[in-house]
Motif scaffolding. Structure first.
Motif, PDB file in Angstrom:
ATOM      1  N   ASN A  67       0.842  -1.208   0.000  1.00 12.81           N
ATOM      2  CA  ASN A  67       0.000   0.000   0.000  1.00 12.81           C
ATOM      3  C   ASN A  67       0.872   1.251   0.000  1.00 12.81           C
ATOM      4  O   ASN A  67       0.813   2.056   0.926  1.00 12.81           O
ATOM      5  N   PRO A  68       1.713   1.420  -1.035  1.00 12.41           N
ATOM      6  CA  PRO A  68       2.696   2.509  -1.007  1.00 12.41           C
ATOM      7  C   PRO A  68       2.061   3.891  -0.936  1.00 12.41           C
ATOM      8  O   PRO A  68       1.034   4.155  -1.554  1.00 12.41           O
ATOM      9  N   ILE A  69       2.687   4.746  -0.134  1.00 12.86           N
ATOM     10  CA  ILE A  69       2.231   6.130  -0.006  1.00 12.86           C
ATOM     11  C   ILE A  69       2.814   6.943  -1.160  1.00 12.86           C
ATOM     12  O   ILE A  69       4.016   6.916  -1.401  1.00 12.86           O
ATOM     13  N   SER A  70       1.971   7.659  -1.850  1.00 11.54           N
ATOM     14  CA  SER A  70       2.398   8.431  -3.007  1.00 11.54           C
ATOM     15  C   SER A  70       3.401   9.510  -2.607  1.00 11.54           C
ATOM     16  O   SER A  70       3.200  10.235  -1.628  1.00 11.54           O
ATOM     17  N   GLU A  71       4.501   9.588  -3.364  1.00 17.64           N
ATOM     18  CA  GLU A  71       5.533  10.610  -3.213  1.00 17.64           C
ATOM     19  C   GLU A  71       6.217  10.582  -1.852  1.00 17.64           C
ATOM     20  O   GLU A  71       6.824  11.580  -1.422  1.00 17.64           O
ATOM     21  N   ALA A  72       6.150   9.455  -1.180  1.00 18.05           N
ATOM     22  CA  ALA A  72       6.822   9.343   0.125  1.00 18.05           C
ATOM     23  C   ALA A  72       8.313   9.099  -0.067  1.00 18.05           C
ATOM     24  O   ALA A  72       8.722   8.415  -1.014  1.00 18.05           O
ATOM     25  N   PRO A  73       9.154   9.625   0.791  1.00 17.53           N
ATOM     26  CA  PRO A  73      10.581   9.353   0.694  1.00 17.53           C
ATOM     27  C   PRO A  73      10.879   7.922   1.147  1.00 17.53           C
ATOM     28  O   PRO A  73      10.060   7.276   1.797  1.00 17.53           O
ATOM     29  N   VAL A  74      12.055   7.443   0.818  1.00 18.83           N
ATOM     30  CA  VAL A  74      12.539   6.167   1.357  1.00 18.83           C
ATOM     31  C   VAL A  74      12.937   6.413   2.812  1.00 18.83           C
ATOM     32  O   VAL A  74      13.579   7.421   3.123  1.00 18.83           O
ATOM     33  N   ILE A  75      12.563   5.515   3.700  1.00 22.09           N
ATOM     34  CA  ILE A  75      12.924   5.661   5.109  1.00 22.09           C
ATOM     35  C   ILE A  75      14.218   4.877   5.338  1.00 22.09           C
ATOM     36  O   ILE A  75      14.228   3.644   5.288  1.00 22.09           O
ATOM     37  N   LEU A  76      15.304   5.590   5.567  1.00 23.18           N
ATOM     38  CA  LEU A  76      16.610   4.972   5.784  1.00 23.18           C
ATOM     39  C   LEU A  76      16.891   4.901   7.281  1.00 23.18           C
ATOM     40  O   LEU A  76      16.941   5.925   7.968  1.00 23.18           O
ATOM     41  N   PHE A  77      17.096   3.681   7.770  1.00 20.70           N
ATOM     42  CA  PHE A  77      17.377   3.471   9.188  1.00 20.70           C
ATOM     43  C   PHE A  77      18.884   3.390   9.403  1.00 20.70           C
ATOM     44  O   PHE A  77      19.584   2.626   8.743  1.00 20.70           O
ATOM     45  N   VAL A  78      19.366   4.174  10.362  1.00 21.03           N
ATOM     46  CA  VAL A  78      20.803   4.241  10.666  1.00 21.03           C
ATOM     47  C   VAL A  78      21.031   3.735  12.094  1.00 21.03           C
ATOM     48  O   VAL A  78      20.448   4.278  13.041  1.00 21.03           O
ATOM     49  N   PRO A  79      21.842   2.711  12.268  1.00 22.23           N
ATOM     50  CA  PRO A  79      22.079   2.139  13.602  1.00 22.23           C
ATOM     51  C   PRO A  79      23.029   2.989  14.437  1.00 22.23           C
ATOM     52  O   PRO A  79      23.615   3.965  13.952  1.00 22.23           O
ATOM     53  N   GLY A  80      23.193   2.597  15.704  1.00 27.50           N
ATOM     54  CA  GLY A  80      23.996   3.373  16.635  1.00 27.50           C
ATOM     55  C   GLY A  80      25.330   2.744  16.971  1.00 27.50           C
ATOM     56  O   GLY A  80      25.845   1.889  16.244  1.00 27.50           O
ATOM     57  N   LEU A  81      25.876   3.139  18.102  1.00 28.55           N
ATOM     58  CA  LEU A  81      27.187   2.694  18.560  1.00 28.55           C
ATOM     59  C   LEU A  81      27.242   1.174  18.702  1.00 28.55           C
ATOM     60  O   LEU A  81      26.405   0.567  19.368  1.00 28.55           O
TER      61      LEU A  81
END
Length: 524
Positions: A67-81
């Motif tokens: 159910n893709p949201i129109s014109e939504a950005p890609v959500i990039l997950f960045v991990p921590g220490l």
């Protein structure tokens, strides 16, 4: 042709198992797919490996949402220490929650995933390269959801290494934007033995010291594009279940204000960012789907927070609630180590928090009358955080008798210990402010003691100032005055110095009391 019963049962079981597998994969989402992407640099950070064996620079693409949201950005997950990208989907519903909401996701491995922690400068440069690559791959911008130190790495990637143009918004989940006192503790004179064995003094931990981060903030916040992107921050106040890793961290950090077991609420906010919430998350739960509904509306567009959250002010070192004493050192195999814990008469309870690399073979307590006590010890393992891999041993003593208690430790192996003693009693310290730098760039403390609680002439403070990550230590002493301020001398500039202060004296009723203060400072 007639099949025998065993074959029929096997075939039926096979189809049921296959259907269930496919159904479960569909219902729970398919794990992100590893795509191209690898760093050309071979950066080796830290003193000891953290146990990770992933390839820095690799990244993963999540499943295409149904159910893709129109014109939504890609959500990039960045991990921590010391984290790997998998923390967002292994034993975590964050990936599935975001996928079900209709967002395309991506996940990246930073240098910490390859075996040792890295600074925000190394991780930020790598992350900037990956952001450009991921944005180009999907042909649209990304919104970054960064966990813990990943938030600091992200701002470095955007503002310093030029990745801002590929990013819409940035969400940080309990990121230590001003550092963490646990990093200072790892470099203290008391914790050095244990931290060295655990590999807790890597480059990433070094860069999270308060002194280093104060200098980083001054440099980063003056970058022209420091806040070109929208930054939305979340912080936590929960410590998790009793005796968990974050619970132990929360106890230590409680002297500095509300916290989530690793990062204080105050440190989780950015000077020119927008704080969305400070809620009852701990440092682990804040990276799960629990927090998604709080930041979902800020994943795209240029949203403004209706009412900014003012996080509970961290006490820092201006608090009179510093009622902790810290000790530590080596443990030789099968040899008894003894440390003395002073308890004054107005203490309602003391908690002894021991950390070692392995389980201790024996722990004994000897009360001020010389009676040996077998204490009730609760043992757990730190699964993550600055002291990941260590074992926690916790002892509580209610209404302890005033005087000197002795703690005997025996290990079956070469080891080291760190002990934090927390006293439930009225405060005896008054610190007017944090460490200051004189006109000659020499650090100075304005340390005072509560005149109503202690005897002035008995007071003494010992200052240990160490260039972090080295054995270069100077020791200063001052005594006999309620004002125990001291100016310290450093030789090397552009360096972080750990400052450990040991305070000792007698109360008005004649009992010995001891306290420890740990801090860090960056000297230009």
């Amino acid at each position: 042709m007639q099949l025998n019963m065993k074959k029929v049962v096997f075939i039926v079981f096979f189809f049921i198992f296959t259907f269930a597998t496919v159904y479960n994969a569909s219902a729970s989402g398919i794990a992100p797919q590893k795509l191209k992407g690898e760093s050309n640099e071979n950066v080796i950070s830290g003193k000891v490996g953290n146990g990770n064996e992933e390839t820095p620079g690799e990244w993963y693409a999540g499943s295409t949402p149904s159910n893709p949201i129109s014109e939504a950005p890609v959500i990039l997950f960045v991990p921590g220490l010391n984290n790997v990208a998998q923390i967002f989907w292994e034993e975590n519903d964050m990936y599935q929650t975001v996928l079900d909401a209709g967002y395309q996701t991506a996940f990246v491995q930073l240098y910490d995933a390859g075996g040792a922690s890295a600074t925000m400068w190394d991780n930020g440069e790598l992350l900037a390269e990956k952001i450009r690559e991921i944005s180009t791959h999907f042909d649209r911008p990304v919104t970054v959801v960064a966990y813990s130190k990943g938030g600091v790495d992200t701002q470095t990637a955007l503002a310093y290494y030029g990745a801002w143009q590929y990013v819409d918004n940035v969400i940080t989940l309990s990121s230590p934007h001003h550092g963490s006192q646990l990093a200072d503790l790892a470099y203290s004179s008391s914790a050095g033995w244990l931290a060295d064995l655990l590999g807790a003094q890597g480059d990433g931990t070094y860069s999270m010291q308060l002194g280093y981060m104060e200098n980083f903030r001054a440099e980063m916040d003056n970058q022209p594009l420091a806040y070109h992107n929208n930054y939305y921050t979340l912080g936590g106040t929960g410590w998790g279940s009793v005796f968990s890793s974050t619970w132990f961290g929360g106890m230590y950090l409680s002297q500095f204000g509300s916290n989530d077991g690793v990062v204080t609420s105050e440190s989780s906010s950015l000077p020119d960012g927008q704080q969305l919430a400070v809620e009852d998350w701990n440092h682990t739960s804040i990276r799960t789907g629990e927090s998604f509904s709080t930041f979902e509306n800020y994943l795209m567009g240029n949203e403004t927070v209706d009412s900014l959250i003012t996080p509970t002010q961290s006490a820092n070192l201006s608090s009179s609630n510093n009622n902790q004493w810290i000790s530590g050192g080596p443990l030789e195999s099968q040899k008894k180590a003894t440390t003395t814990v002073a308890v004054e008469n107005d203490v309602n309870e003391i908690s002894l928090h021991l950390m070692t690399t392995g389980n201790l073979a024996e722990i004994n307590l000897i009360d001020p009358n010389g009676k040996k006590i077998k204490p009730d010890v609760t043992t757990t393992k730190n699964e993550e955080g600055v002291f990941a891999g260590s074992f926690n041993q916790m002892i509580f003593i209610n209404k302890p008798k005033a005087g000197n208690w002795k703690l005997e430790l025996i290990s079956d192996q070469q080891d080291a210990f760190l002990m934090v003693v927390d006293y439930k009693t009225k405060g005896k310290l008054i610190l007017n402010n944090n460490v200051e730098l004189s006109a000659k760039q020499q650090p100075r403390y304005n340390l005072q003691v509560n005149a109503e609680a202690v005897q002035e002439k008995t007071l003494q403070a010992t200052y240990h100032i160490t260039e972090s990550g080295t054995d270069n230590t100077k020791t200063y002493r001052t005594k006999g005055n309620f004002n125990l301020a001291k100016e310290l001398s450093v030789d090397k500039k552009s360096s972080v110095y750990n400052i450990t202060i040991e305070l000792k004296g007698l109360t008005k009723t004649g009992e010995t009391f001891t306290r420890t203060i740990v801090d860090s400072v960056y000297v230009d």
